[in-house]
Design a protein around this motif. Structure first.
Motif, mmCIF file in Angstrom:
data_model
loop_
_atom_site.group_PDB
_atom_site.id
_atom_site.type_symbol
_atom_site.label_atom_id
_atom_site.label_comp_id
_atom_site.label_asym_id
_atom_site.label_seq_id
_atom_site.Cartn_x
_atom_site.Cartn_y
_atom_site.Cartn_z
ATOM 1 N N ASN A 151 23.913 7.146 -2.301
ATOM 2 C CA ASN A 151 22.754 7.051 -1.415
ATOM 3 C C ASN A 151 21.461 6.908 -2.213
ATOM 4 O OD1 ASN A 151 24.010 7.271 1.130
ATOM 5 N ND2 ASN A 151 24.188 9.483 0.887
ATOM 6 N N VAL A 152 20.569 6.054 -1.730
ATOM 7 C CA VAL A 152 19.199 5.969 -2.220
ATOM 8 C C VAL A 152 18.332 6.499 -1.086
ATOM 9 C CG1 VAL A 152 17.346 4.490 -3.052
ATOM 10 C CG2 VAL A 152 19.728 3.957 -3.633
ATOM 11 N N ASN A 153 17.843 7.716 -1.243
ATOM 12 C CA ASN A 153 17.062 8.402 -0.211
ATOM 13 C C ASN A 153 15.582 8.163 -0.477
ATOM 14 O OD1 ASN A 153 19.354 10.123 1.038
ATOM 15 N ND2 ASN A 153 19.531 10.481 -1.156
ATOM 16 N N VAL A 154 14.957 7.355 0.357
ATOM 17 C CA VAL A 154 13.560 6.981 0.159
ATOM 18 C C VAL A 154 12.699 7.875 1.036
ATOM 19 C CG1 VAL A 154 11.892 5.095 0.198
ATOM 20 C CG2 VAL A 154 14.323 4.602 -0.224
ATOM 21 N N ILE A 155 11.884 8.722 0.400
ATOM 22 C CA ILE A 155 10.990 9.620 1.125
ATOM 23 C C ILE A 155 9.718 8.855 1.476
ATOM 24 C CG2 ILE A 155 9.612 11.731 1.014
ATOM 25 C CD1 ILE A 155 12.525 12.332 0.963
ATOM 26 N N LEU A 156 9.395 8.782 2.758
ATOM 27 C CA LEU A 156 8.196 8.068 3.191
ATOM 28 C C LEU A 156 7.236 9.021 3.887
ATOM 29 C CD1 LEU A 156 9.796 4.763 4.534
ATOM 30 C CD2 LEU A 156 8.813 5.214 2.272
ATOM 31 N N PHE A 157 5.968 8.710 3.794
ATOM 32 C CA PHE A 157 4.888 9.472 4.430
ATOM 33 C C PHE A 157 3.804 8.467 4.761
ATOM 34 C CE2 PHE A 157 5.036 9.868 -0.169
ATOM 35 C CZ PHE A 157 3.872 9.203 -0.547
ATOM 36 N N ASP A 158 2.965 8.785 5.731
ATOM 37 C CA ASP A 158 1.914 7.846 6.120
ATOM 38 C C ASP A 158 1.036 7.489 4.929
ATOM 39 O OD1 ASP A 158 2.540 7.310 8.795
ATOM 40 O OD2 ASP A 158 1.588 9.184 9.455
ATOM 41 N N ASP A 159 0.705 6.198 4.845
ATOM 42 C CA ASP A 159 -0.125 5.642 3.773
ATOM 43 C C ASP A 159 0.559 5.670 2.410
ATOM 44 O OD1 ASP A 159 -2.196 4.842 5.436
ATOM 45 O OD2 ASP A 159 -3.253 6.747 5.238
ATOM 46 N N PHE A 160 1.905 5.578 2.394
ATOM 47 C CA PHE A 160 2.578 5.377 1.112
ATOM 48 C C PHE A 160 2.286 3.954 0.635
ATOM 49 C CE2 PHE A 160 5.752 3.716 4.058
ATOM 50 C CZ PHE A 160 6.289 2.613 3.376
#
Length: 195
Positions: free
Chosen positions: A2-11
């Protein structure tokens, strides 16, 4: 894996999707998941909207990818709960890739104390506040410290992802991914990496 991509607003869009493009060229080896603390629609700094699943640290394995961007700075002040979830996810991951100022998120949790990361542009106040006790290396594209991979800017995120692919699989697969996107990369460029 798995490639777990952590996203948050304004990345920063390319911080996430540059490496994702490379991992995505090897679908027989990597499965990409988009995660956030809210498990909701997340907007990149350029207005790209991505549906994400909830970040559940106990379900993290394989690779954790943390992009940088304006939103990383906001997260530092906004939500200690989010930082704790990201830290637990990084602890559970086999590999952790931090692109640009994405490494300040783990720095704030204390996980990078006495570790080595790639230097990235930030003002002196931010440097004192968030990277005390961390060895920041200048003049290289990628720094590898155990399972922690970091780079100093968006474009070097490609090199960081390729070094990870090379370490996880082999140099042939990394070169295959680079060629598939038309990117010139070679493991022989050892002046570009610090480990």
């Amino acid at each position: 894996m798995n490639v777990n991509v952590i996203l948050f607003d304004d990345f920063e869009t390319l911080d996430a999707f540059g490496p994702v493009e490379l991992f995505g060229k090897l679908p027989q080896h990597f499965h990409i998941r988009y995660l956030s603390v809210s498990g909701d629609l997340i907007n990149s700094v350029h207005g790209l909207k991505i549906w994400t699943d909830f970040l559940v640290p106990d379900e993290i394995d394989g690779i954790l990818l943390i992009p940088g961007g304006k939103g990383a700075r906001r997260l530092l002040w906004k939500d200690e709960r989010s930082l704790n979830l990201i830290r637990k996810a990084a602890e559970n991951a086999d590999y952790c890739l931090m692109i640009g100022n994405g490494s300040v998120l783990l720095a704030q949790t204390g996980m990078l104390y006495h570790r080595t990361i790639a230097d990235f542009p930030m003002d002196a106040n931010w440097n004192r506040m968030f990277t005390a006790g961390i060895d920041r290396i200048t003049g290289v594209k990628t720094v590898i410290d155990g399972k922690l991979y970091s780079c100093n800017n968006t474009m070097n995120g490609l090199d960081t992802a390729l070094w990870a692919i090379s370490d996880i699989l082999d140099i042939v697969e990394a070169e295959k991914a680079a060629q598939a996107v038309g990117y010139e990369w070679s493991e022989d460029a050892d002046t570009d990496v610090y480990s």
